[in-house]
Design a protein around this motif. Structure first.
Motif, PDB file in Angstrom:
ATOM      1  N   ALA A 224       8.197  12.035  -3.966  1.00  0.00           N
ATOM      2  CA  ALA A 224       8.296  12.055  -2.506  1.00  0.00           C
ATOM      3  C   ALA A 224       9.712  11.710  -2.061  1.00  0.00           C
ATOM      4  CB  ALA A 224       7.289  11.087  -1.900  1.00  0.00           C
ATOM      5  N   GLU A 225      10.325  10.742  -2.731  1.00  0.00           N
ATOM      6  CA  GLU A 225      11.693  10.357  -2.389  1.00  0.00           C
ATOM      7  C   GLU A 225      12.667  11.497  -2.685  1.00  0.00           C
ATOM      8  OE1 GLU A 225      14.919   8.004  -1.162  1.00  0.00           O
ATOM      9  OE2 GLU A 225      12.749   7.809  -0.851  1.00  0.00           O
ATOM     10  N   LEU A 226      12.485  12.176  -3.828  1.00  0.00           N
ATOM     11  CA  LEU A 226      13.360  13.301  -4.159  1.00  0.00           C
ATOM     12  C   LEU A 226      13.171  14.457  -3.183  1.00  0.00           C
ATOM     13  CD1 LEU A 226      13.028  13.306  -8.061  1.00  0.00           C
ATOM     14  CD2 LEU A 226      15.002  12.601  -6.708  1.00  0.00           C
ATOM     15  N   GLU A 227      11.948  14.728  -2.778  1.00  0.00           N
ATOM     16  CA  GLU A 227      11.702  15.783  -1.797  1.00  0.00           C
ATOM     17  C   GLU A 227      12.343  15.453  -0.465  1.00  0.00           C
ATOM     18  OE1 GLU A 227       7.487  16.167  -1.713  1.00  0.00           O
ATOM     19  OE2 GLU A 227       7.400  17.554  -3.433  1.00  0.00           O
ATOM     20  N   ARG A 228      12.301  14.173  -0.084  1.00  0.00           N
ATOM     21  CA  ARG A 228      12.949  13.777   1.174  1.00  0.00           C
ATOM     22  C   ARG A 228      14.453  13.973   1.095  1.00  0.00           C
ATOM     23  NH1 ARG A 228      15.640   9.696   3.127  1.00  0.00           N
ATOM     24  NH2 ARG A 228      15.501   8.561   1.139  1.00  0.00           N
ATOM     25  N   LEU A 229      15.045  13.593  -0.029  1.00  0.00           N
ATOM     26  CA  LEU A 229      16.489  13.782  -0.194  1.00  0.00           C
ATOM     27  C   LEU A 229      16.854  15.262  -0.189  1.00  0.00           C
ATOM     28  CD1 LEU A 229      17.261  11.101  -2.950  1.00  0.00           C
ATOM     29  CD2 LEU A 229      17.860  11.001  -0.522  1.00  0.00           C
ATOM     30  N   ARG A 230      16.003  16.083  -0.798  1.00  0.00           N
ATOM     31  CA  ARG A 230      16.275  17.522  -0.820  1.00  0.00           C
ATOM     32  C   ARG A 230      16.239  18.098   0.588  1.00  0.00           C
ATOM     33  NH1 ARG A 230      13.756  22.350  -0.835  1.00  0.00           N
ATOM     34  NH2 ARG A 230      14.530  23.981  -2.265  1.00  0.00           N
TER      35      ARG A 230
ATOM     36  N   LEU B 254       1.270   6.655  -9.679  1.00  0.00           N
ATOM     37  CA  LEU B 254       1.654   6.268  -8.323  1.00  0.00           C
ATOM     38  C   LEU B 254       3.169   6.144  -8.195  1.00  0.00           C
ATOM     39  CD1 LEU B 254       0.786   5.412  -5.487  1.00  0.00           C
ATOM     40  CD2 LEU B 254       0.575   3.065  -6.341  1.00  0.00           C
ATOM     41  N   GLN B 255       3.806   5.552  -9.193  1.00  0.00           N
ATOM     42  CA  GLN B 255       5.260   5.436  -9.163  1.00  0.00           C
ATOM     43  C   GLN B 255       5.928   6.807  -9.205  1.00  0.00           C
ATOM     44  OE1 GLN B 255       6.434   2.850 -12.354  1.00  0.00           O
ATOM     45  NE2 GLN B 255       5.536   1.017 -11.410  1.00  0.00           N
ATOM     46  N   LEU B 256       5.391   7.713 -10.024  1.00  0.00           N
ATOM     47  CA  LEU B 256       5.950   9.062 -10.104  1.00  0.00           C
ATOM     48  C   LEU B 256       5.789   9.804  -8.781  1.00  0.00           C
ATOM     49  CD1 LEU B 256       4.769  10.142 -13.671  1.00  0.00           C
ATOM     50  CD2 LEU B 256       7.110   9.661 -12.940  1.00  0.00           C
ATOM     51  N   LYS B 257       4.635   9.630  -8.119  1.00  0.00           N
ATOM     52  CA  LYS B 257       4.417  10.264  -6.821  1.00  0.00           C
ATOM     53  C   LYS B 257       5.421   9.756  -5.794  1.00  0.00           C
ATOM     54  CE  LYS B 257      -0.514  11.393  -7.252  1.00  0.00           C
ATOM     55  NZ  LYS B 257      -1.879  11.123  -6.730  1.00  0.00           N
ATOM     56  N   LYS B 258       5.657   8.460  -5.818  1.00  0.00           N
ATOM     57  CA  LYS B 258       6.638   7.891  -4.894  1.00  0.00           C
ATOM     58  C   LYS B 258       8.028   8.443  -5.180  1.00  0.00           C
ATOM     59  CE  LYS B 258       4.237   3.514  -4.005  1.00  0.00           C
ATOM     60  NZ  LYS B 258       4.296   2.039  -4.146  1.00  0.00           N
ATOM     61  N   ARG B 259       8.350   8.579  -6.474  1.00  0.00           N
ATOM     62  CA  ARG B 259       9.663   9.105  -6.838  1.00  0.00           C
ATOM     63  C   ARG B 259       9.797  10.565  -6.416  1.00  0.00           C
ATOM     64  NH1 ARG B 259      14.883   8.368  -7.046  1.00  0.00           N
ATOM     65  NH2 ARG B 259      15.889   9.537  -8.729  1.00  0.00           N
TER      66      ARG B 259
END
Length: 230
Positions: A217-223, A210-215
């Protein structure tokens, strides 16, 4: 206590070495027909180390991939302390009543904790979990009763009857749990059971996923923000 810090291999080596040494020393003493206090202490030392290795292995195999592992850690600590006190008292010829009472009580709880750890690795269906819970209570209840008798020197018949009754109940539950483990594996109406420690492992892995998925998702948003601003 994760997999990288497993004590299984060194404990196995220690167990094998102590058993082999005990056998060699025992044969040597028998052939030489020398049974002095020194020779007896040497044999008892190797047997103490072997027993401590067995208890340590029982605690180590029940460890979880993640988490505090309170029961296995407590068992390992009790085993190490009890073994050290036994060896210290034996080689120093201690005559202190308080010392031996403490040593015996710690040894009893070390064995009880190792026993509980072994039962905890049984894969019992949820509807049978109460049997494991009762077994833990009986195991540590018996240990408390024995410690009470040792500390306060209660040796009347009624106390021995209580110890005998709880020992029989302990033995019965110890035999019953492996049977329930087998029944749980062959029951096709329920999913394959997990041990309490395996459930802890799965929960820990799910949390990391779950933590990796959140991370991610955050990286995809920044990209997307970077690409969108070009």
């Amino acid at each position: 206590m994760d997999a990288t810090h497993s004590l299984k291999r060194p404990l196995l080596y220690l167990l094998v070495a102590s058993v082999i040494l005990a056998v060699i020393l025992g044969i040597s003493i028998v052939l030489r027909n020398q049974w002095g206090w020194f020779e007896i202490r040497v044999i008892l030392t190797t047997l103490t180390i072997a027993g401590a290795s067995v208890c340590g292995l029982a605690c180590d195999v029940s460890r979880a991939f993640r988490g505090y592992n309170l029961l296995p850690r407590a068992g390992l600590i009790l085993t190490i302390v009890a073994a050290c006190l036994i060896l210290l008292g034996m080689w120093s010829d201690s005559n202190s009543s308080a010392f031996w009472k403490t040593t015996i009580c710690l040894s009893v709880f070390a064995i009880a904790t190792a026993h509980a750890c072994l039962l905890s690795i049984a894969r019992v269906a949820r509807r049978f979990r109460w049997v494991q819970t009762v077994a833990y209570q009986v195991i540590f209840g018996l240990a408390l009763l024995i410690a009470f008798m040792i500390i306060w020197e209660k040796d009347n018949q009624r106390m021995f009857q209580f110890v005998a009754a709880m020992s029989i109940l302990d033995a019965g539950l110890t035999l019953l749990i492996p049977i329930l483990h087998r029944i749980s594996k062959t029951d096709s109406s329920t999913p394959p059971p997990l041990t309490l420690f395996e459930e802890t492992n799965v929960a820990a892995i799910d949390g990391e996923i779950l933590q990796l998925k959140k991370r991610v998702a955050e990286l995809e948003r920044l990209r997307e923000e970077i690409v969108g601003s070009v």
